[in-house]
Design a protein around this motif. Structure first.
Motif, mmCIF file in Angstrom:
data_model
loop_
_atom_site.group_PDB
_atom_site.id
_atom_site.type_symbol
_atom_site.label_atom_id
_atom_site.label_comp_id
_atom_site.label_asym_id
_atom_site.label_seq_id
_atom_site.Cartn_x
_atom_site.Cartn_y
_atom_site.Cartn_z
ATOM 1 N N LEU A 162 -4.356 -18.503 -3.399
ATOM 2 C CA LEU A 162 -5.049 -17.459 -2.637
ATOM 3 C C LEU A 162 -4.173 -16.956 -1.492
ATOM 4 O O LEU A 162 -4.126 -15.740 -1.204
ATOM 5 C CB LEU A 162 -6.369 -17.994 -2.104
ATOM 6 N N THR A 163 -3.485 -17.890 -0.815
ATOM 7 C CA THR A 163 -2.605 -17.489 0.284
ATOM 8 C C THR A 163 -1.478 -16.592 -0.218
ATOM 9 O O THR A 163 -1.182 -15.539 0.373
ATOM 10 C CB THR A 163 -2.025 -18.740 0.965
ATOM 11 N N ASP A 164 -0.844 -17.041 -1.328
ATOM 12 C CA ASP A 164 0.249 -16.240 -1.884
ATOM 13 C C ASP A 164 -0.244 -14.893 -2.399
ATOM 14 O O ASP A 164 0.436 -13.862 -2.262
ATOM 15 C CB ASP A 164 0.937 -17.009 -3.018
ATOM 16 N N THR A 165 -1.440 -14.895 -2.993
ATOM 17 C CA THR A 165 -2.001 -13.637 -3.501
ATOM 18 C C THR A 165 -2.249 -12.659 -2.361
ATOM 19 O O THR A 165 -1.918 -11.466 -2.452
ATOM 20 C CB THR A 165 -3.309 -13.921 -4.256
ATOM 21 N N ALA A 166 -2.842 -13.183 -1.276
ATOM 22 C CA ALA A 166 -3.113 -12.315 -0.118
ATOM 23 C C ALA A 166 -1.810 -11.752 0.436
ATOM 24 O O ALA A 166 -1.729 -10.567 0.809
ATOM 25 C CB ALA A 166 -3.851 -13.109 0.956
ATOM 26 N N HIS A 167 -0.789 -12.601 0.485
ATOM 27 C CA HIS A 167 0.500 -12.138 1.015
ATOM 28 C C HIS A 167 1.126 -11.097 0.094
ATOM 29 O O HIS A 167 1.646 -10.068 0.556
ATOM 30 C CB HIS A 167 1.440 -13.334 1.173
ATOM 31 N N GLN A 168 1.062 -11.332 -1.238
ATOM 32 C CA GLN A 168 1.660 -10.409 -2.183
ATOM 33 C C GLN A 168 0.947 -9.055 -2.184
ATOM 34 O O GLN A 168 1.575 -8.020 -2.355
ATOM 35 C CB GLN A 168 1.621 -11.018 -3.594
ATOM 36 N N ILE A 169 -0.373 -9.084 -2.043
ATOM 37 C CA ILE A 169 -1.124 -7.819 -2.037
ATOM 38 C C ILE A 169 -0.977 -7.113 -0.689
ATOM 39 O O ILE A 169 -0.947 -5.875 -0.612
ATOM 40 C CB ILE A 169 -2.601 -8.084 -2.363
ATOM 41 N N LYS A 170 -0.892 -7.900 0.383
ATOM 42 C CA LYS A 170 -0.806 -7.310 1.723
ATOM 43 C C LYS A 170 0.460 -6.466 1.877
ATOM 44 O O LYS A 170 0.422 -5.381 2.483
ATOM 45 C CB LYS A 170 -0.817 -8.444 2.752
ATOM 46 N N THR A 171 1.576 -6.936 1.303
ATOM 47 C CA THR A 171 2.852 -6.225 1.480
ATOM 48 C C THR A 171 2.825 -4.825 0.860
ATOM 49 O O THR A 171 3.137 -3.838 1.551
ATOM 50 C CB THR A 171 3.994 -7.075 0.891
ATOM 51 N N PRO A 172 2.471 -4.656 -0.436
ATOM 52 C CA PRO A 172 2.443 -3.285 -0.982
ATOM 53 C C PRO A 172 1.366 -2.416 -0.344
ATOM 54 O O PRO A 172 1.563 -1.203 -0.192
ATOM 55 C CB PRO A 172 2.172 -3.501 -2.477
ATOM 56 N N LEU A 173 0.235 -3.009 0.063
ATOM 57 C CA LEU A 173 -0.793 -2.212 0.719
ATOM 58 C C LEU A 173 -0.299 -1.698 2.067
ATOM 59 O O LEU A 173 -0.577 -0.544 2.461
ATOM 60 C CB LEU A 173 -2.067 -3.039 0.907
ATOM 61 N N ALA A 174 0.442 -2.549 2.777
ATOM 62 C CA ALA A 174 1.009 -2.090 4.055
ATOM 63 C C ALA A 174 2.026 -0.976 3.825
ATOM 64 O O ALA A 174 2.091 0.005 4.599
ATOM 65 C CB ALA A 174 1.675 -3.269 4.771
ATOM 66 N N GLY A 175 2.821 -1.128 2.740
ATOM 67 C CA GLY A 175 3.769 -0.066 2.404
ATOM 68 C C GLY A 175 3.061 1.222 2.047
ATOM 69 O O GLY A 175 3.492 2.336 2.456
ATOM 70 N N LEU A 176 1.979 1.120 1.265
ATOM 71 C CA LEU A 176 1.203 2.303 0.923
ATOM 72 C C LEU A 176 0.685 2.997 2.176
ATOM 73 O O LEU A 176 0.752 4.232 2.301
ATOM 74 C CB LEU A 176 0.033 1.896 0.009
ATOM 75 N N LYS A 177 0.146 2.206 3.089
ATOM 76 C CA LYS A 177 -0.410 2.775 4.316
ATOM 77 C C LYS A 177 0.683 3.478 5.131
ATOM 78 O O LYS A 177 0.493 4.601 5.637
ATOM 79 C CB LYS A 177 -1.056 1.663 5.140
ATOM 80 N N THR A 178 1.861 2.833 5.224
ATOM 81 C CA THR A 178 2.961 3.411 6.023
ATOM 82 C C THR A 178 3.440 4.725 5.428
ATOM 83 O O THR A 178 3.611 5.740 6.136
ATOM 84 C CB THR A 178 4.121 2.399 6.091
ATOM 85 N N HIS A 179 3.661 4.720 4.093
ATOM 86 C CA HIS A 179 4.141 5.940 3.451
ATOM 87 C C HIS A 179 3.090 7.049 3.503
ATOM 88 O O HIS A 179 3.442 8.240 3.637
ATOM 89 C CB HIS A 179 4.528 5.642 1.999
#
Length: 478
Positions: free
Chosen positions: A251-268
């Motif tokens: 769950l921790t790794d999943t949250a981290h893996q999903i958080k990174t592309p979502l943050a990138g999506l938000k930034t772009h």
């Protein structure tokens, strides 16, 4: 739906102890009665033998006609319970003294030895003692025995006193049993209650535990018979702790893996909204599309991993499948993705089917993830190859990418593990799915360098080996 009645361990143990007792108790009566009869028969049999011996002694010392009539005086007379009969007769001639209608003794003639046999006289069972006496050697002999010197002496007695004594012995044996049997049952019940008390204490100890407490149960005061149960329960707790730890890490790794592309999506997305430059806006939108694709791929792989873990806990329905056909199908599906990246993908399979027991969808998922992994990390070439020998079928997926270091080859099958410095940004789930599916098919998977490459290229070869199945033509046609 009717509720199933719960069985009591205490009741079952008590039942299985009482069943032999209820069977053996009547059997003990029968044994005791037979034993009592044997004990009762011994003195009465000896009395019959003594009567025969007394008659034999009188016979050998009596020479006159008058003494013949007194021979029977040594035989005990009948009493209120039993009848006594005696006979003195010569072989193949008349009865000299006693009852004429005595039964015939056994045919074997043994001289001067008292023997016993059972018979019936006047419609009641009797015990008979008899002896054959040879008077030919006597110097003085009564005239009646000169022509027939072999004399038969018999004494018979009915069995009423024997049966009475046997019943008295049986009563003397069984009366204490009737008194002590209820006491024995109560002691058995108390012993079972005390013996199962530790089991109840163990159950109470488990039920009073905190729901978060997954520590092992103590075995210090546990009886020897309960040790396997406690060890088995501790083994389950150990597996549960490991499973929970893996789930938390997942769950921790999943949250981290999903958080990174979502943050990138938000930034772009924010940059695309804020910029006035058309080229920058298009670049941000392209990055949003790429991040969305990576996120979608990550979610799909998470779903696939969850599905394989769920199926691994159940019995997978395997059936004969052509490994070459599954590999061909997945290679065709992957050709589009390879061409989009400008890669070359090749398929090498034998002309004949390679039959294995497999789940077509799940094993197709295994090949798909191996090919996707190769496409993701390769430089220009991916080869899917199927071979077989007498016992096993072999699947190879070869690439010309950066390869995998020896110390990393076990870790690459862990969820979310990515090789540092590798080309691309993978999720690290594909090979975890591959290992899970391989275990479900009792297959062996390993990684090695691609020795077919020339120069400094290393590449990687993923090799999956599983038992080959010999399938008849009529089965394959189905």
């Amino acid at each position: 739906m009717a509720l199933t009645k719960q069985k009591s361990l205490f009741g079952q143990i008590l039942l299985w102890m009482m069943i032999p007792l209820t069977v053996l108790w009547p059997l003990s009566f029968l044994v005791s009665y037979n034993l009592g009869r044997n004990i009762a028969d011994a003195p009465f049999d000896q009395g019959l033998k003594n009567s025969v011996l007394n008659l034999s002694q009188q016979l050998q010392s009596s020479y006159s006609e008058r003494s013949l009539s007194s021979w029977g005086l040594s035989v005990p007379s009948s009493d209120e319970q039993d009848h006594v009969y005696y006979q003195v007769a010569v072989v193949d001639a008349e009865t000299i003294v006693g009852t004429v209608s005595m039964p015939e003794p056994p045919s074997d003639m043994v001289l001067n030895r008292v023997q016993l046999y059972d018979a019936v006289m006047y419609e009641e069972p009797v015990k008979v003692a008899y002896m054959w006496v040879d008077l030919a050697g006597q110097s003085l002999l009564n005239s009646r025995f000169k022509e027939h010197p072999i004399v038969l002496i018999q004494v018979a007695e009915s069995l009423h006193k024997r049966e009475t004594l046997a019943r008295q012995i049986l009563q003397g044996v069984t009366l204490p049993q009737l008194i002590f049997l209820p006491i024995a049952v109560m002691l058995i019940w108390f012993g079972l209650f005390r013996g199962l008390l530790r089991l109840n204490q163990l159950q109470h100890q488990m039920s009073q535990r905190d729901s978060q407490d997954l520590s092992d149960l103590s075995t210090e005061d546990t009886p020897e018979e309960l040790q396997p149960l406690v060890h088995g329960f501790n083994h389950v707790l150990s597996r549960l702790r490991r499973h929970i730890a893996l789930q938390k890490r997942f769950l921790t790794d999943t949250a981290h893996q999903i958080k990174t592309p979502l943050a990138g999506l938000k930034t772009h997305a924010e940059y695309a909204l804020a910029t006035q430059d058309e080229a920058d806006r298009n670049h941000s939108l392209k990055q949003i599309v790429a991040s969305s694709e990576r996120t979608a791929r990550l979610v799909n792989q998470l779903i696939a991993l969850s599905r394989t873990e769920h199926l691994a806990e159940e019995r997978l329905d395997l059936s004969p499948m052509d490994l070459a056909s599954i590999a061909r199908e997945q290679t065709v599906y992957a050709a589009d993705r390879a061409l989009q990246k400008g890669l070359y993908i090749a398929l090498e399979v034998p002309d004949t089917p390679v039959w294995v027991f497999a789940h077509a969808i799940m094993f197709g998922e295994l090949i798909k993830n191996l090919v996707d992994n190769a496409i993701f990390y390769t430089n220009s070439l991916v080869i899917v190859r199927v071979l077989f020998d007498e016992e096993r079928a072999h699947l190879y997926v070869l690439d010309d990418g950066p390869g995998i270091a020896l110390e990393e080859r076990e870790n690459v099958f862990e969820p979310f593990h990515s090789i540092l410095g590798a080309n691309g940004n993978g999720s690290g789930l594909g090979l975890a799915i591959v290992r899970q599916i391989a275990q479900m098919h009792h297959a062996v998977i390993d990684v090695s360098d691609n020795n077919e490459l020339r120069g400094e290229q290393v590449g990687a070869v993923f090799h999956v080996s599983l038992p080959r199945q010999i399938v008849r033509s009529d089965e394959s046609s189905e």
